[in-house]
Design a protein around this motif. Structure first.
Motif, short mmCIF file in Angstrom:
data_model
loop_
_atom_site.label_atom_id
_atom_site.label_comp_id
_atom_site.label_asym_id
_atom_site.label_seq_id
_atom_site.Cartn_x
_atom_site.Cartn_y
_atom_site.Cartn_z
N ALA A 30 38.61 32.77 34.13
CA ALA A 30 38.05 32.73 32.77
C ALA A 30 36.80 31.88 32.73
O ALA A 30 35.81 32.21 32.05
N ARG A 31 36.82 30.79 33.47
CA ARG A 31 35.66 29.89 33.53
C ARG A 31 34.45 30.61 34.15
O ARG A 31 33.34 30.54 33.65
N LEU A 32 34.69 31.31 35.24
CA LEU A 32 33.61 32.03 35.92
C LEU A 32 33.07 33.16 35.06
O LEU A 32 31.85 33.37 34.99
N GLU A 33 33.96 33.89 34.42
CA GLU A 33 33.51 35.01 33.58
C GLU A 33 32.71 34.50 32.38
O GLU A 33 31.72 35.13 31.98
N ALA A 34 33.10 33.37 31.81
CA ALA A 34 32.37 32.82 30.68
C ALA A 34 30.97 32.38 31.08
O ALA A 34 29.99 32.63 30.36
N VAL A 35 30.85 31.76 32.24
CA VAL A 35 29.53 31.32 32.71
C VAL A 35 28.67 32.52 33.06
O VAL A 35 27.48 32.57 32.72
N ARG A 36 29.23 33.53 33.68
CA ARG A 36 28.45 34.72 34.02
C ARG A 36 27.96 35.43 32.75
O ARG A 36 26.82 35.88 32.68
N ALA A 37 28.82 35.51 31.73
CA ALA A 37 28.41 36.14 30.48
C ALA A 37 27.30 35.34 29.79
O ALA A 37 26.38 35.91 29.20
N ALA A 38 27.39 34.01 29.90
CA ALA A 38 26.38 33.16 29.28
C ALA A 38 25.06 33.20 30.02
O ALA A 38 23.99 33.06 29.41
N ARG A 39 25.12 33.38 31.34
CA ARG A 39 23.91 33.36 32.16
C ARG A 39 23.92 34.54 33.15
O ARG A 39 24.12 34.36 34.35
N PRO A 40 23.69 35.76 32.66
CA PRO A 40 23.68 36.91 33.56
C PRO A 40 22.56 36.87 34.58
O PRO A 40 22.60 37.56 35.60
N ASP A 41 21.54 36.04 34.32
CA ASP A 41 20.39 35.95 35.21
C ASP A 41 20.57 34.93 36.33
O ASP A 41 19.79 34.89 37.28
N ALA A 42 21.57 34.07 36.23
CA ALA A 42 21.68 32.93 37.14
C ALA A 42 22.28 33.33 38.48
O ALA A 42 23.09 34.25 38.58
N ARG A 43 21.87 32.61 39.50
CA ARG A 43 22.55 32.66 40.80
C ARG A 43 23.69 31.66 40.74
O ARG A 43 23.47 30.50 40.39
N ILE A 44 24.90 32.11 41.09
CA ILE A 44 26.08 31.28 40.94
C ILE A 44 26.72 31.01 42.30
O ILE A 44 26.88 31.92 43.11
N ARG A 45 27.09 29.76 42.50
CA ARG A 45 27.81 29.33 43.69
C ARG A 45 29.05 28.57 43.23
O ARG A 45 29.03 27.94 42.16
N VAL A 46 30.10 28.63 44.02
CA VAL A 46 31.39 28.07 43.60
C VAL A 46 31.90 27.10 44.65
O VAL A 46 31.80 27.35 45.85
N ASP A 47 32.44 25.97 44.19
CA ASP A 47 33.00 24.95 45.08
C ASP A 47 34.39 24.61 44.60
O ASP A 47 34.57 24.09 43.50
N ALA A 48 35.40 24.91 45.44
CA ALA A 48 36.78 24.62 45.08
C ALA A 48 37.25 23.27 45.59
O ALA A 48 38.35 22.83 45.25
N ASN A 49 36.46 22.58 46.42
CA ASN A 49 36.83 21.28 46.96
C ASN A 49 38.25 21.27 47.54
O ASN A 49 38.99 20.31 47.37
N GLY A 50 38.62 22.37 48.19
CA GLY A 50 39.93 22.46 48.82
C GLY A 50 41.07 22.61 47.83
O GLY A 50 42.23 22.40 48.19
N GLY A 51 40.78 23.00 46.59
CA GLY A 51 41.79 23.03 45.54
C GLY A 51 42.57 24.31 45.39
O GLY A 51 43.45 24.39 44.53
N TRP A 52 42.26 25.35 46.18
CA TRP A 52 42.98 26.61 46.08
C TRP A 52 44.06 26.72 47.15
O TRP A 52 43.97 26.09 48.21
N THR A 53 45.04 27.55 46.88
CA THR A 53 45.98 27.98 47.90
C THR A 53 45.44 29.26 48.52
O THR A 53 44.52 29.90 47.98
N LEU A 54 46.02 29.66 49.63
CA LEU A 54 45.60 30.91 50.26
C LEU A 54 45.84 32.08 49.32
O LEU A 54 45.01 33.00 49.23
N GLU A 55 46.95 32.07 48.61
CA GLU A 55 47.25 33.15 47.67
C GLU A 55 46.20 33.22 46.56
O GLU A 55 45.74 34.31 46.19
N THR A 56 45.80 32.07 46.03
CA THR A 56 44.76 32.04 45.00
C THR A 56 43.45 32.56 45.54
O THR A 56 42.75 33.33 44.87
N ALA A 57 43.08 32.14 46.73
CA ALA A 57 41.84 32.60 47.33
C ALA A 57 41.84 34.11 47.54
O ALA A 57 40.84 34.79 47.27
#
Length: 204
Positions: A30-57
Motif C-alpha cells: 500500500a505504501r509503494l502504490e501510494a507513492v507511485r500514484a503520487a509521483r508517477p514520474d519518479a524513479r523509485i528504489r526500495v530498501d528493506a534493511n533485511g526486514g522481509w522474510t523469503l515468503e514476503t520477498a
C-alpha cells in the motif's frame, strides 16, 4: 517509513527525481502504490534493511517490478544469504549491511547484482576504493552510500562517487547542526568540495 498517505505527501513534497523508500511492515505494498500514484514520474528504489522474510520477498518482488522499482536493497537478513539466490533475476538486488570488506564483496557476489559501500563500514577511502575495484572485477554494480553523517564524512565519500553507478549521499541533509561546510546540494545534485584536501572545513 510512515503510513501510505503520509508517504505519498512526502513524495509529492520532495520534488526529487529519485525516491528511496524504506519498507519492512505489513503495509509495504500500500505504501509503494501510494507513492507511485503520487509521483508517477519518479524513479523509485526500495530498501528493506533485511526486514522481509523469503515468503514476503517472493510475494512482493513481482509487485515492485509492476510499479517500476529500479532495484531492491537488502530484502532479507544477512544470515539468509543463500536465500538470495532464489530471488536473484526478478529485480536487481543490492547487499548493504554485510558489505564491510573486500572479502564480503567476494562472498556475496554470487547472490546479488550489486553492493552498497560506505566509508563508515569499510574504514576509509582506501579500503572502500579496493572494494569498488573488487566489485567491478566481479561484474557487480556499486552504490556509494552513507549513514547519517556530516559533510566531513560525505565530503570524503564524494571523491569516490565517479567510480559508482549510484550515489546515495544525503546524510548531511538529515543534520540540522552540521559543524562542517564545503559540500553542498543543488536539488538532487551533490556539489562537491573544491578546497584543499577533502575540501571540507569547520563551519565558523
Amino acid at each position: 517509513m510512515g503510513d501510505p498517505d503520509e508517504m505519498a505527501g512526502l513524495a509529492r513534497a520532495a520534488k526529487m527525481p529519485i525516491l528511496k523508500l524504506k519498507v519492512g511492515s505489513e503495509d509495504d505494498l500500500a505504501r509503494l502504490e501510494a507513492v507511485r500514484a503520487a509521483r508517477p514520474d519518479a524513479r523509485i528504489r526500495v530498501d528493506a534493511n533485511g526486514g522481509w522474510t523469503l515468503e514476503t520477498a517472493r510475494r512482493l518482488l513481482p509487485e515492485l517490478a509492476r510499479l517500476g522499482v529500479e532495484f531492491l536493497e537488502q530484502p532479507l537478513p544477512p544470515e539468509e544469504r543463500a536465500a538470495y539466490a532464489e530471488l536473484k533475476g526478478s529485480l536487481p538486488l543490492f547487499a548493504d549491511e554485510p558489505i564491510k570488506t573486500v572479502r564480503d564483496v567476494v562472498e556475496w557476489a554470487p547472490y546479488v547484482d550489486g553492493v552498497v559501500i560506505k566509508l563508515a563500514k569499510s574504514g576509509g577511502l582506501a579500503p572502500a576504493r579496493a572494494m569498488i575495484g573488487t566489485a567491478r572485477g566481479l561484474g557487480l554494480q556499486v552504490m556509494l552510500g552513507c549513514m547519517v553523517e556530516t559533510r566531513l564524512a560525505v565530503g570524503a565519500a564524494a571523491h569516490l562517487a565517479p567510480l559508482a553507478d549510484h550515489a546515495d549521499l544525503d546524510g548531511p541533509l538529515l543534520i540540522k547542526n552540521d559543524p562542517f561546510t564545503g559540500l553542498d546540494y543543488d536539488g538532487p545534485r551533490l556539489v562537491g568540495p573544491t578546497g584543499p584536501g577533502l575540501g571540507v572545513r569547520p563551519r565558523t
